[in-house]
Design a protein around this motif. Sequence first.
Motif, short mmCIF file in Angstrom:
data_model
loop_
_atom_site.label_atom_id
_atom_site.label_comp_id
_atom_site.label_asym_id
_atom_site.label_seq_id
_atom_site.Cartn_x
_atom_site.Cartn_y
_atom_site.Cartn_z
N ASP A 1 0.85 -1.20 0.00
CA ASP A 1 0.00 0.00 0.00
C ASP A 1 0.88 1.24 0.00
N GLU B 1 0.36 7.69 -1.56
CA GLU B 1 -0.16 8.49 -2.66
C GLU B 1 -0.21 7.63 -3.93
N LEU B 2 -0.89 8.16 -4.95
CA LEU B 2 -0.91 7.46 -6.23
C LEU B 2 0.52 7.29 -6.74
N ARG C 1 -7.63 1.48 -2.68
CA ARG C 1 -7.44 0.45 -1.65
C ARG C 1 -8.66 -0.45 -1.50
N LYS D 1 -2.73 2.73 -5.87
CA LYS D 1 -2.43 2.94 -4.45
C LYS D 1 -2.12 1.63 -3.74
#
Length: 791
Positions: free
Chosen positions: A452, A455-456, A487, A529
């Motif tokens: 994860d 940010e993008l 997510r 993400k």
Amino acid sequence: MIVPIFLIVQSLVRQTKGILPPCEFLLTDPKGSFSSPNYPEKYPPQLSCVWVISAPENYYIEVTFEDFDIEPFDDCKTDVLEIKDGGNKNSPLIGILSKSIRNNGGQYCNTFKPPRVVTSTSNQLRLWLSTDSTIHHRGFTLKYIFLPEQDCGGVIESTHGEITSPRFPLHYPNKKSCEWKIRVPEGKYLYLKFISFEIETTCPIGLPCKCLDSVYIKDEKNKNTEVYCFNHPMPLVASSNEISIGFNSDLYGRLQGFKAIFTQSSTPRCGGDLFTNNGTIESPLYDPEAQTTYPSKLGCIWTIKASAQEYVVLHFLYFDVDESFWCLKDNVEIREGENEKAPLVGYYCNSNKPNKVISSNNGSIFIRFKSGENENILFKGFQIHYQVVKQGCGNPLLKDEKTSNTVTASSLFKIAHEPHFLEAKYAIVGKPYAWCTKEIFSKDNEEYIQIDFKELTEINKIVTEGYTMVGNYYFVTKFKMAYSMERNNFVRYVINEDENPGSSFTVFEGNKYFNVSKENTLSPSIVLKSLRIIPIEYVSGRRLHICMKVQVYGCDAIHLEDVLMKNDGYVKFNTSALKRTTWLIAPPVESLNSVYLFEALLNAECKSTNFFISTKSENSNLAYCDKKRIEYLLPGIRQLWVTLDVKVKPDSLQTISFSYQIEKLGSGGIIASSHGIINGNHQILNNFNATSIWLFKFEEGKRIVLDFSNIRLPQDGTKIVMKGGLKASSHIFREIFGSENRVAFVYTNYLMRMEYHLGRTNQTSTQILGGTLTEGFTLKYTITNDKSTKL
């Protein structure tokens, strides 16, 4: 660690008589650790233990609690850990202090837990643990280190820098007094901004609040001095190139203190030259929640310094600047360079609000804010977050295990001892440990490791590795991937669906041996993400675990002008600057058998400007200019990159507008071959329970010959609709209902849409002359250039 005075023999004698051994310790090693007796089991009853940590002169002690669990009864009156700032029982207690509240004086239990990090004022620290005869808990464990005291204050001459209170970000010591004299070059103005500010105050009941510790700022030109403790100082630009900053602490409680940055400014009252890689720029008196507005007669200049190998991204978080014709009155002016002669990006006010500005000429950005002479300003100004980014997009995104806490997994092989080095966060290529699943009893288990990002992030390469454990080899030989923009709603990663829309995952070749890395380049790259790597085939030892290491390469996706995360959208963009601007169309939810209907209108000069549509961020062959209307039908693409590239200073304004729509085709598809047959079986189409769509797209000037036969449509509203274009809004030129042996005609355009609309019932067959005929239709189609073709 030393236990003075007492001998091991004496300790054994006391234990045989039921008397606790002595529990007093003096620690003089420069670093170490210790725990309460019996830890991690429960500490004994009737305990009284003292630890004195003693460092050399001119050192202080930093203690870090790694675990703390002491009975919380009656506000720490039964079991207690007492911490004192010194080496004897008369030393002052070290208590928790917030802005105005101190706890009960440095006596800790689960009601009042100590800070994770505690520091001494001098070179000694004393801890005393006392327990009663009843309830007992786990106790504590900690580590300590000796740190040298550092001088504070002095003269600083530089274009930019930072200062902090002593020991920042730890608590500052008592009885400290510091003064800094800061000078930037002659002819400049000194800009100062406090990033963090926490100073001790007191507010007795019925009495005025006052500063116990304080910071003062003195403008050396006008000799004006301001003292701060309650409020975070606002950013300021001094009236000259020099200021003094002082810090004083008293005999009691401590807080974190402050961190401030300074730089030079070419304008008084506001502005500054910014050398940090990220930060925030605000107009004077900016506060969107207050009644304040920016002043009149301003001329502020900020210059964000970057090298030729870097670019600058500006995010406008808030923007409220008086609008006027062409923003000539109040405006924010942005240029790609270090001064007012650099190439112009644009003038901005409320009639031309910016969202994001990305520099294309590698290097600095010049920002000037101007307000007019109107004294009745009603506008609040702006807040800009900037980031300086290195060129290129191939950096390793997982660092070490301490910072890789964004890595998780579907399951974990738990080993008996700490730390669990087979956790997902340790699964980094080149490191000694790995992620291993729990034991696998079924090959149908879909295990995964998930990364994860905050940010993008654009991902363009995956590297995997295996692991060896107790002489057994573990590695993944094949894997697939899924990703998410938000997510959740994970989407299958497929390299190319043009041939087979709705196909399954792309399968990647993994490792051929446990200690050999395997690289897989992603083409197209993806922006996401969250990323899941899902093993499909693997080699394991006697016990069936999946073990692997991973490294992901890419970059933050801040180079994008915008990310369009809807199933349809419209963008219009103007520029007269040298600029490369990229948008990403990235629907966050997977849709099987879907296509992009894409249209663009470009008003630009071929000699200066190119327009690209591609499935990745690199250039493709789809480049256009000269006021062309572009219409595309793009099948099976998850993410679509749209780029406007102005490489030569244009003679006029360059304009692009584009719209897109994601169309679900149901049981239909895209028709691009020169001839073929569509068998529209009603039972099959009905199983999809949605309108099925066929999109015909050929070269301009082509004509489509259509020959329907065996038309047997249920009498419940089921129909075939023919439309003159690709969009749902295209005009209807023919509808077919009921039953007919043959319908044939020539459609005189090269774009066509055919829709099969289901009716109200679920009939699947019709009785014809005692037999059964499957409902639906058959369509033969052919492409022709002959305009005289007739049927």
